[in-house]
Write an enzyme that holds these catalytic residues in place. Structure first.
Site, mmCIF file in Angstrom:
data_model
loop_
_atom_site.group_PDB
_atom_site.id
_atom_site.type_symbol
_atom_site.label_atom_id
_atom_site.label_comp_id
_atom_site.label_asym_id
_atom_site.label_seq_id
_atom_site.Cartn_x
_atom_site.Cartn_y
_atom_site.Cartn_z
ATOM 1 C CG ASP A 153 -1.881 -1.142 1.262
ATOM 2 O OD1 ASP A 153 -2.283 -1.601 0.176
ATOM 3 O OD2 ASP A 153 -2.245 -1.593 2.366
ATOM 4 C CD GLU A 217 -7.996 -1.893 -1.023
ATOM 5 O OE1 GLU A 217 -8.760 -2.427 -0.208
ATOM 6 O OE2 GLU A 217 -6.764 -2.129 -1.066
ATOM 7 C CG HIS A 220 -3.848 -3.445 -2.876
ATOM 8 N ND1 HIS A 220 -3.828 -4.130 -1.683
ATOM 9 C CD2 HIS A 220 -3.515 -4.355 -3.830
ATOM 10 C CE1 HIS A 220 -3.483 -5.387 -1.909
ATOM 11 N NE2 HIS A 220 -3.286 -5.549 -3.213
#
Length: 256
Positions: A153, A217, A220
């Protein structure tokens, strides 16, 4: 119509493509040929990498005060960071994740969704939870992405370490966290254009080093795990579940 933009840093940025969420049954059946790469702490990395282990700082049970990744991911992150325009740095928020942390995140989000949607079925709750947190799994054939050391991340920050505006906070479980969200809104005011371009800058810097992105996301990215194989069109993954090389584990291996 989506057009290439020139952001505040002078970089030409193509639009982020719109992709569907992962077909988890397919992802979990992708073969893994473990390559045996070691986990490395991102705090070893020189500038322009910055590290902020978000879950440890938030006090998540079981979180560790470091961001570990596989060696191939470590080197690819450095290359991505070095490709960024002057004054922009890569900020690593999470990498290898203990199973206990994965379970906590899944349970916490599942409970929050159930609280706000008490009439939702278990299948609906599971689908909405998995949009942002994968199932906790130590299965050697289908591990949670972050348990492999191949998922990471990240975000962008300025030279002072202050995060750039990406439109949502890290781990916000809302539609605006979808990577292509600002590509779908048509004409944007200047503030949202900057957010869109920041996402484009991050996305392309990571993609050029072989990473794939989880569409729900913006933060991510995957390299070497089953999600990477799924979105990158690879026949197999090279990272299975990994464990930290602790002193206890070393002694157990060394003492006969």
């Amino acid at each position: 119509m989506h057009t290439i933009s020139t952001n505040a840093y002078g970089a030409d940025l193509a639009p982020i493509p719109s992709l569907s969420g992962p077909e988890w049954p397919h992802v979990s059946h992708i073969a893994i040929q473990e390559c045996g790469e070691r986990l490395l702490p991102m705090s070893l990395a020189p500038s322009p990498i910055k590290v902020f282990p978000a879950y440890a700082r938030l006090g998540i049970p079981g979180a560790i005060p470091e961001c570990f990744v596989r060696e191939g991911v470590y080197r690819a992150l450095l290359a991505a960071a070095r490709s960024l325009p002057p004054g922009v740095h890569l900020l690593v928020l999470d990498g290898w994740r203990p199973w206990r942390v994965q379970q906590y995140l899944f349970d916490t989000l599942h409970e929050a969704i159930h609280h706000n949607h008490p009439n939702a079925s278990e299948d609906e709750l599971l689908a909405r939870t998995r949009e942002f947190v994968s199932l906790p799994s130590r299965d050697p054939a289908a591990p949670s992405p972050h348990l492999t050391g191949g998922a990471v991340d990240v975000t962008l920050c300025d030279a002072d370490g202050l995060p750039l505006d990406m439109g949502t906070l890290f781990d916000e479980a809302i539609p605006a966290s979808h990577t292509d969200h600002f590509e779908q809104l048509g004409e944007l005011p200047p503030s949202q254009q900057q957010v869109r371009d920041n996402r484009r800058l991050l996305y392309h810097a990571m993609q050029q080093q072989g990473f794939t992105n989880l569409p729900s996301e913006w933060w991510h990215f995957d390299l070497g795990d089953q999600l990477w194989a799924h979105y990158g069109g690879h026949r197999q993954a090279c990272y299975g579940p990994a464990e930290l090389d602790t002193i206890e584990n070393r002694w157990r291996r060394q003492i006969s």
